[in-house]
Motif scaffolding. Structure first.
Motif, mmCIF file in Angstrom:
data_model
loop_
_atom_site.group_PDB
_atom_site.id
_atom_site.type_symbol
_atom_site.label_atom_id
_atom_site.label_comp_id
_atom_site.label_asym_id
_atom_site.label_seq_id
_atom_site.Cartn_x
_atom_site.Cartn_y
_atom_site.Cartn_z
ATOM 1 N N ALA A 85 0.850 -1.194 0.000
ATOM 2 C CA ALA A 85 0.000 0.000 0.000
ATOM 3 C C ALA A 85 0.878 1.234 0.000
ATOM 4 O O ALA A 85 2.094 1.157 0.245
ATOM 5 C CB ALA A 85 -0.914 0.004 1.229
ATOM 6 N N LEU A 86 0.275 2.387 -0.290
ATOM 7 C CA LEU A 86 1.029 3.637 -0.225
ATOM 8 C C LEU A 86 1.587 3.834 1.182
ATOM 9 O O LEU A 86 0.865 3.662 2.163
ATOM 10 C CB LEU A 86 0.129 4.822 -0.567
ATOM 11 C CG LEU A 86 -0.274 5.055 -2.023
ATOM 12 C CD1 LEU A 86 -1.249 6.223 -2.089
ATOM 13 C CD2 LEU A 86 0.946 5.329 -2.879
ATOM 14 N N PRO A 87 2.844 4.205 1.296
ATOM 15 C CA PRO A 87 3.367 4.516 2.638
ATOM 16 C C PRO A 87 2.747 5.804 3.155
ATOM 17 O O PRO A 87 2.423 6.716 2.387
ATOM 18 C CB PRO A 87 4.872 4.685 2.393
ATOM 19 C CG PRO A 87 4.974 5.117 0.968
ATOM 20 C CD PRO A 87 3.866 4.403 0.243
ATOM 21 N N THR A 88 2.570 5.886 4.446
ATOM 22 C CA THR A 88 2.162 7.146 5.047
ATOM 23 C C THR A 88 3.319 8.134 4.967
ATOM 24 O O THR A 88 4.458 7.764 4.633
ATOM 25 C CB THR A 88 1.776 6.946 6.520
ATOM 26 O OG1 THR A 88 2.957 6.549 7.252
ATOM 27 C CG2 THR A 88 0.701 5.869 6.675
ATOM 28 N N ALA A 89 3.015 9.389 5.286
ATOM 29 C CA ALA A 89 4.075 10.389 5.280
ATOM 30 C C ALA A 89 5.195 9.994 6.239
ATOM 31 O O ALA A 89 6.382 10.111 5.907
ATOM 32 C CB ALA A 89 3.507 11.757 5.645
ATOM 33 N N ARG A 90 4.837 9.514 7.411
ATOM 34 C CA ARG A 90 5.842 9.112 8.393
ATOM 35 C C ARG A 90 6.634 7.905 7.901
ATOM 36 O O ARG A 90 7.870 7.853 8.055
ATOM 37 C CB ARG A 90 5.168 8.788 9.730
ATOM 38 C CG ARG A 90 6.124 8.306 10.812
ATOM 39 C CD ARG A 90 7.247 9.299 11.055
ATOM 40 N NE ARG A 90 8.276 8.770 11.945
ATOM 41 C CZ ARG A 90 9.533 9.168 11.935
ATOM 42 N NH1 ARG A 90 9.943 10.089 11.074
ATOM 43 N NH2 ARG A 90 10.409 8.648 12.776
ATOM 44 N N GLU A 91 5.964 6.926 7.309
ATOM 45 C CA GLU A 91 6.661 5.761 6.770
ATOM 46 C C GLU A 91 7.629 6.167 5.665
ATOM 47 O O GLU A 91 8.738 5.624 5.570
ATOM 48 C CB GLU A 91 5.648 4.740 6.264
ATOM 49 C CG GLU A 91 4.881 4.039 7.374
ATOM 50 C CD GLU A 91 3.685 3.254 6.865
ATOM 51 O OE1 GLU A 91 3.175 2.411 7.622
ATOM 52 O OE2 GLU A 91 3.234 3.496 5.712
ATOM 53 N N LEU A 92 7.216 7.125 4.841
ATOM 54 C CA LEU A 92 8.097 7.589 3.770
ATOM 55 C C LEU A 92 9.336 8.262 4.343
ATOM 56 O O LEU A 92 10.449 8.072 3.835
ATOM 57 C CB LEU A 92 7.344 8.553 2.854
ATOM 58 C CG LEU A 92 8.145 9.136 1.687
ATOM 59 C CD1 LEU A 92 8.690 8.033 0.791
ATOM 60 C CD2 LEU A 92 7.279 10.104 0.889
ATOM 61 N N GLU A 93 9.156 9.041 5.393
ATOM 62 C CA GLU A 93 10.303 9.692 6.022
ATOM 63 C C GLU A 93 11.313 8.668 6.533
ATOM 64 O O GLU A 93 12.531 8.872 6.410
ATOM 65 C CB GLU A 93 9.819 10.584 7.158
ATOM 66 C CG GLU A 93 9.078 11.828 6.672
ATOM 67 C CD GLU A 93 8.391 12.569 7.810
ATOM 68 O OE1 GLU A 93 8.566 12.147 8.963
ATOM 69 O OE2 GLU A 93 7.698 13.560 7.530
ATOM 70 N N VAL A 94 10.821 7.570 7.071
ATOM 71 C CA VAL A 94 11.725 6.514 7.558
ATOM 72 C C VAL A 94 12.448 5.861 6.385
ATOM 73 O O VAL A 94 13.671 5.639 6.419
ATOM 74 C CB VAL A 94 10.937 5.475 8.375
ATOM 75 C CG1 VAL A 94 11.830 4.282 8.726
ATOM 76 C CG2 VAL A 94 10.380 6.107 9.647
ATOM 77 N N LEU A 95 11.695 5.535 5.328
ATOM 78 C CA LEU A 95 12.298 4.899 4.160
ATOM 79 C C LEU A 95 13.353 5.799 3.512
ATOM 80 O O LEU A 95 14.378 5.311 3.004
ATOM 81 C CB LEU A 95 11.214 4.574 3.127
ATOM 82 C CG LEU A 95 10.218 3.478 3.498
ATOM 83 C CD1 LEU A 95 9.057 3.458 2.509
ATOM 84 C CD2 LEU A 95 10.898 2.112 3.540
#
Length: 213
Positions: free
Chosen positions: A177-187
């Motif tokens: 699924a699309l990453p959340t904004a926070r998940e994207l920051e971690v990635l």
């Protein structure tokens, strides 16, 4: 106070090399997509107005409206005072929605009044640029991020709320699924301090699909 760093050809090339070393998947995308064209383009006021014209519209439709808007002012972005004084019905006839009319006039009023100054934006750090712009009606965090990446050429901006960037991350990392904004920051943490260039490559969905296939 020294100016914050800004993107030029040399800095972008260094970012591409560093990103390829840091992430083999992204390195493959960089090889397929080719050089990133991000540079500091200047003219923050004009870029803000343009970003509002393009919000929530497909490229061709937005370009048509942009050309009609510019035609009202001899083919150029009008000075803030001129745009602030322009009748709303003239802007509406060029194809701007009521919301876009209100937004571009708010931007013009902010720059005309001195509440926001182009020269000062160049000296502010990224967070302070965002803080200076988001109080303007119609200018959200996404618009501020686009200004940082394009007009000001800041090298480490991650537009974590942007759908295209999040979709690119989903494709690159094979996420369900699309990453959340926070998940994207971690990635994206390993890509610092080159996240503006990384974000540009996350918009290259066809190149990502080829790289991960």
């Amino acid at each position: 106070m020294p100016l914050p760093p800004k993107l030029d050809a040399e800095r972008v090339a260094r970012a591409e090399r560093a990103l390829a070393r840091a992430d083999a998947r992204l390195g493959a995308v960089i090889r397929i997509a080719g050089p990133c064209p991000l540079r500091a383009r200047g003219r923050p006021y004009a870029q803000l107005v343009r970003s509002v014209l393009y919000q929530q519209l497909a490229g061709a439709a937005a370009r048509t409206i942009e050309l009609r808007f510019l035609a009202l002012f001899g083919g150029r972005t009008p000075a803030p005072g001129v745009l602030a004084a322009t009748r709303s019905d003239r802007l509406r006839r060029a194809g701007l929605s009521r919301a876009k009319v209100r937004a571009v006039k708010a931007i013009a009023q902010a720059f005309d009044s001195g509440a926001v100054r182009e020269r000062r934006l160049w000296h502010l750090d990224d967070a302070d640029v965002v803080a200076a712009l988001v109080p303007i009606h119609g200018v959200g965090e996404w618009t501020a991020h686009m200004l940082l990446m394009t007009a000001l050429g800041r090298p480490d901006v991650l537009p974590s709320g942007d759908y295209g960037v999040r979709k690119g991350a989903q494709l690159l990392f094979g996420l369900p699924a699309l990453p959340t904004a926070r998940e994207l920051e971690v990635l994206a943490a390993p890509w610092q301090p080159h996240r503006s260039v990384a974000a540009w490559y996350l918009w290259r969905h066809d190149a990502i699909a080829d790289a991960v296939s």
